[in-house]
Design a protein around this motif. Structure first.
Motif, PDB file in Angstrom:
ATOM      1  N   ASP A   1     -11.588   2.494  11.429  1.00  0.00           N
ATOM      2  CA  ASP A   1     -10.895   2.576  12.718  1.00  0.00           C
ATOM      3  C   ASP A   1     -10.062   1.323  12.986  1.00  0.00           C
ATOM      4  O   ASP A   1      -8.947   1.409  13.505  1.00  0.00           O
ATOM      5  N   VAL A   2     -10.612   0.164  12.633  1.00  0.00           N
ATOM      6  CA  VAL A   2      -9.870  -1.089  12.816  1.00  0.00           C
ATOM      7  C   VAL A   2      -8.623  -1.092  11.933  1.00  0.00           C
ATOM      8  O   VAL A   2      -7.515  -1.413  12.385  1.00  0.00           O
ATOM      9  N   ALA A   3      -8.793  -0.739  10.675  1.00  0.00           N
ATOM     10  CA  ALA A   3      -7.676  -0.739   9.732  1.00  0.00           C
ATOM     11  C   ALA A   3      -6.591   0.239  10.163  1.00  0.00           C
ATOM     12  O   ALA A   3      -5.389  -0.048  10.057  1.00  0.00           O
ATOM     13  N   THR A   4      -7.011   1.409  10.647  1.00  0.00           N
ATOM     14  CA  THR A   4      -6.053   2.417  11.088  1.00  0.00           C
ATOM     15  C   THR A   4      -5.264   1.933  12.303  1.00  0.00           C
ATOM     16  O   THR A   4      -4.039   2.125  12.388  1.00  0.00           O
ATOM     17  N   PHE A   5      -5.958   1.310  13.254  1.00  0.00           N
ATOM     18  CA  PHE A   5      -5.289   0.776  14.446  1.00  0.00           C
ATOM     19  C   PHE A   5      -4.266  -0.278  14.038  1.00  0.00           C
ATOM     20  O   PHE A   5      -3.122  -0.273  14.519  1.00  0.00           O
ATOM     21  N   VAL A   6      -4.667  -1.194  13.162  1.00  0.00           N
ATOM     22  CA  VAL A   6      -3.764  -2.258  12.719  1.00  0.00           C
ATOM     23  C   VAL A   6      -2.552  -1.673  12.004  1.00  0.00           C
ATOM     24  O   VAL A   6      -1.410  -2.087  12.249  1.00  0.00           O
ATOM     25  N   ALA A   7      -2.792  -0.718  11.116  1.00  0.00           N
ATOM     26  CA  ALA A   7      -1.685  -0.105  10.375  1.00  0.00           C
ATOM     27  C   ALA A   7      -0.679   0.553  11.316  1.00  0.00           C
ATOM     28  O   ALA A   7       0.542   0.448  11.113  1.00  0.00           O
ATOM     29  N   LYS A   8      -1.176   1.206  12.348  1.00  0.00           N
ATOM     30  CA  LYS A   8      -0.274   1.836  13.323  1.00  0.00           C
ATOM     31  C   LYS A   8       0.568   0.786  14.040  1.00  0.00           C
ATOM     32  O   LYS A   8       1.755   1.000  14.300  1.00  0.00           O
ATOM     33  N   GLU A   9      -0.045  -0.340  14.362  1.00  0.00           N
ATOM     34  CA  GLU A   9       0.704  -1.417  15.015  1.00  0.00           C
ATOM     35  C   GLU A   9       1.745  -2.017  14.071  1.00  0.00           C
ATOM     36  O   GLU A   9       2.758  -2.576  14.521  1.00  0.00           O
ATOM     37  N   LEU A  10       1.523  -1.907  12.777  1.00  0.00           N
ATOM     38  CA  LEU A  10       2.489  -2.391  11.794  1.00  0.00           C
ATOM     39  C   LEU A  10       3.594  -1.371  11.534  1.00  0.00           C
ATOM     40  O   LEU A  10       4.553  -1.651  10.812  1.00  0.00           O
ATOM     41  N   GLY A  11       3.431  -0.171  12.116  1.00  0.00           N
ATOM     42  CA  GLY A  11       4.473   0.834  11.979  1.00  0.00           C
ATOM     43  C   GLY A  11       4.164   1.998  11.078  1.00  0.00           C
ATOM     44  O   GLY A  11       5.057   2.771  10.728  1.00  0.00           O
ATOM     45  N   TYR A  12       2.897   2.143  10.680  1.00  0.00           N
ATOM     46  CA  TYR A  12       2.511   3.222   9.771  1.00  0.00           C
ATOM     47  C   TYR A  12       1.704   4.289  10.511  1.00  0.00           C
ATOM     48  O   TYR A  12       0.802   3.966  11.287  1.00  0.00           O
ATOM     49  N   SER A  13       1.997   5.538  10.233  1.00  0.00           N
ATOM     50  CA  SER A  13       1.210   6.631  10.782  1.00  0.00           C
ATOM     51  C   SER A  13      -0.004   6.855   9.883  1.00  0.00           C
ATOM     52  O   SER A  13      -0.074   6.328   8.766  1.00  0.00           O
ATOM     53  N   GLU A  14      -0.966   7.642  10.362  1.00  0.00           N
ATOM     54  CA  GLU A  14      -2.192   7.856   9.588  1.00  0.00           C
ATOM     55  C   GLU A  14      -1.922   8.467   8.226  1.00  0.00           C
ATOM     56  O   GLU A  14      -2.588   8.134   7.242  1.00  0.00           O
ATOM     57  N   ASP A  15      -0.951   9.368   8.153  1.00  0.00           N
ATOM     58  CA  ASP A  15      -0.681  10.014   6.875  1.00  0.00           C
ATOM     59  C   ASP A  15       0.072   9.116   5.902  1.00  0.00           C
ATOM     60  O   ASP A  15       0.308   9.484   4.746  1.00  0.00           O
ATOM     61  N   GLN A  16       0.442   7.911   6.340  1.00  0.00           N
ATOM     62  CA  GLN A  16       1.079   6.935   5.455  1.00  0.00           C
ATOM     63  C   GLN A  16       0.080   5.904   4.926  1.00  0.00           C
ATOM     64  O   GLN A  16       0.452   5.021   4.166  1.00  0.00           O
ATOM     65  N   ILE A  17      -1.177   6.031   5.342  1.00  0.00           N
ATOM     66  CA  ILE A  17      -2.207   5.088   4.921  1.00  0.00           C
ATOM     67  C   ILE A  17      -2.921   5.595   3.669  1.00  0.00           C
ATOM     68  O   ILE A  17      -3.385   6.733   3.630  1.00  0.00           O
ATOM     69  N   GLU A  18      -3.007   4.750   2.667  1.00  0.00           N
ATOM     70  CA  GLU A  18      -3.779   5.060   1.464  1.00  0.00           C
ATOM     71  C   GLU A  18      -4.948   4.067   1.381  1.00  0.00           C
ATOM     72  O   GLU A  18      -4.731   2.878   1.159  1.00  0.00           O
ATOM     73  N   PHE A  19      -6.156   4.568   1.586  1.00  0.00           N
ATOM     74  CA  PHE A  19      -7.325   3.703   1.507  1.00  0.00           C
ATOM     75  C   PHE A  19      -7.744   3.533   0.050  1.00  0.00           C
ATOM     76  O   PHE A  19      -7.821   4.507  -0.704  1.00  0.00           O
ATOM     77  N   VAL A  20      -8.011   2.284  -0.318  1.00  0.00           N
ATOM     78  CA  VAL A  20      -8.375   1.937  -1.691  1.00  0.00           C
ATOM     79  C   VAL A  20      -9.772   1.328  -1.696  1.00  0.00           C
ATOM     80  O   VAL A  20     -10.070   0.431  -0.895  1.00  0.00           O
ATOM     81  N   GLN A  21     -10.631   1.802  -2.570  1.00  0.00           N
ATOM     82  CA  GLN A  21     -11.991   1.273  -2.647  1.00  0.00           C
ATOM     83  C   GLN A  21     -11.957  -0.154  -3.186  1.00  0.00           C
ATOM     84  O   GLN A  21     -11.412  -0.412  -4.258  1.00  0.00           O
ATOM     85  N   THR A  22     -12.558  -1.079  -2.441  1.00  0.00           N
ATOM     86  CA  THR A  22     -12.589  -2.481  -2.861  1.00  0.00           C
ATOM     87  C   THR A  22     -14.011  -3.020  -2.763  1.00  0.00           C
ATOM     88  O   THR A  22     -14.417  -3.512  -1.716  1.00  0.00           O
ATOM     89  N   PRO A  23     -14.793  -2.933  -3.843  1.00  0.00           N
ATOM     90  CA  PRO A  23     -16.140  -3.508  -3.863  1.00  0.00           C
ATOM     91  C   PRO A  23     -16.083  -5.006  -3.582  1.00  0.00           C
ATOM     92  O   PRO A  23     -15.049  -5.659  -3.797  1.00  0.00           O
ATOM     93  N   SER A  24     -17.193  -5.568  -3.148  1.00  0.00           N
ATOM     94  CA  SER A  24     -17.232  -6.979  -2.755  1.00  0.00           C
ATOM     95  C   SER A  24     -16.697  -7.903  -3.840  1.00  0.00           C
ATOM     96  O   SER A  24     -15.959  -8.850  -3.565  1.00  0.00           O
ATOM     97  N   ALA A  25     -17.065  -7.636  -5.084  1.00  0.00           N
ATOM     98  CA  ALA A  25     -16.685  -8.524  -6.182  1.00  0.00           C
ATOM     99  C   ALA A  25     -15.200  -8.456  -6.521  1.00  0.00           C
ATOM    100  O   ALA A  25     -14.678  -9.335  -7.210  1.00  0.00           O
ATOM    101  N   ASP A  26     -14.492  -7.434  -6.031  1.00  0.00           N
ATOM    102  CA  ASP A  26     -13.088  -7.228  -6.404  1.00  0.00           C
ATOM    103  C   ASP A  26     -12.089  -7.572  -5.311  1.00  0.00           C
ATOM    104  O   ASP A  26     -10.875  -7.459  -5.518  1.00  0.00           O
ATOM    105  N   ARG A  27     -12.567  -7.988  -4.143  1.00  0.00           N
ATOM    106  CA  ARG A  27     -11.666  -8.131  -3.004  1.00  0.00           C
ATOM    107  C   ARG A  27     -10.578  -9.179  -3.218  1.00  0.00           C
ATOM    108  O   ARG A  27      -9.399  -8.931  -2.934  1.00  0.00           O
TER     109      ARG A  27
END
Length: 279
Positions: free
Chosen positions: A66-92
């Protein structure tokens, strides 16, 4: 003939100008970038943390989502423009360094070592390290973990904190995900799972585990969740901070906490102030 040549030259110059303008527009509007309005944006999250960041059959859910989606919208991206990528702790850190994602919202605690590698916006949540044990466990204090099997994920600092501060003889068991730790805890091969209380509460609240586990209630550390961005990207960091301030101000932050963590009885700290790290 001279007039014809002049006309051709004029047309050529005009064509070049139009081409340059078009290229400039494509660069501004296309691809994933921090300016917003692009075709897509890649955001790093966790896929296996109930209440925080989880991939479900219906999509993605959790407070970080929810936080990431809100931020992305404020940056100008709609929900369907967001691609979530899995980032395990060791790979961040590598994911940001290599440009695999634009920013990361994945229960990413701000600390001195990580700040040497990436920049952080926020913090946007203050959590505390705790222990998750079986409901009938006699583990109540950290010192009871000496000689016990303590699980956390590779790349996390939680288990090392326990060993350093309160249970130096705990047997560290590292797994790829918290879900693997939880399976071990349920099966008896693990005595305790340690990470942030917000994450543990999410696991304990799952339907299949309700009543089987409990939080020890220990505030072993302060975990300031931040949004990671590539080192030196001050422009994106500033924009994200403004988005987080807006999320708190309009009530969306509190709503997200209650929706994702409230069912587990999680008592959250007030929204932290941007740039203020609680040690």
């Amino acid at each position: 003939m001279k007039l014809r040549k002049a006309g051709i030259a004029t047309v050529s110059v005009l064509a070049l100008a139009l081409t340059a303008t078009a290229c400039g527009d494509d660069k501004k509007e296309g691809g994933s970038g921090s300016e917003g309005g692009g075709k897509s944006i890649k955001i790093g999250i966790k896929f296996d943390q109930p209440g925080i960041g989880q991939k479900t059959p219906d999509g993605f859910a959790g407070f970080d989502v929810d936080v990431a989606t809100f931020v992305a919208k404020e940056l100008g991206y709609s929900e369907d423009q967001i691609e979530f990528v899995q980032t395990p702790s060791a790979d961040r850190e590598n994911a940001l360094k290599n440009g695999d994602v634009e920013f990361i919202a994945a229960s990413y605690s701000i600390n001195d070592e990580r700040e040497k590698l990436v920049d952080f916006a926020g913090p946007y949540l203050l959590a505390h390290q705790d222990l998750l044990v079986k409901a009938d466990s006699d583990i109540a204090e950290g010192t009871d973990l000496n000689g016990k099997k303590l699980c956390s994920v590779a790349g996390s600092t939680s288990a090392q904190n326990v060993k350093k501060e309160i249970a130096p003889k705990a047997q560290l068991q590292e797994r790829g995900t918290y879900s693997e730790c939880l399976e071990g805890l349920a099966g008896g091969s693990i005595d305790a799972l340690t990470t942030d209380d917000s994450i543990l509460a999410g696991y304990a609240a799952q339907d299949q585990y309700k009543g089987k586990f409990k939080l020890a209630g220990l505030k072993l550390s302060n975990e300031n969740y931040g949004i990671g961005v590539k080192e030196g990207n001050k422009d994106l960091k500033d924009k994200i901070n403004k988005a987080l301030e807006k999320m708190v101000a309009d009530g969306a932050w509190e709503e997200a906490v209650k929706k994702n963590l409230g069912p587990a009885g999680y008592k959250n700290e007030p929204a932290p102030k941007i740039g203020v790290i609680v040690k």
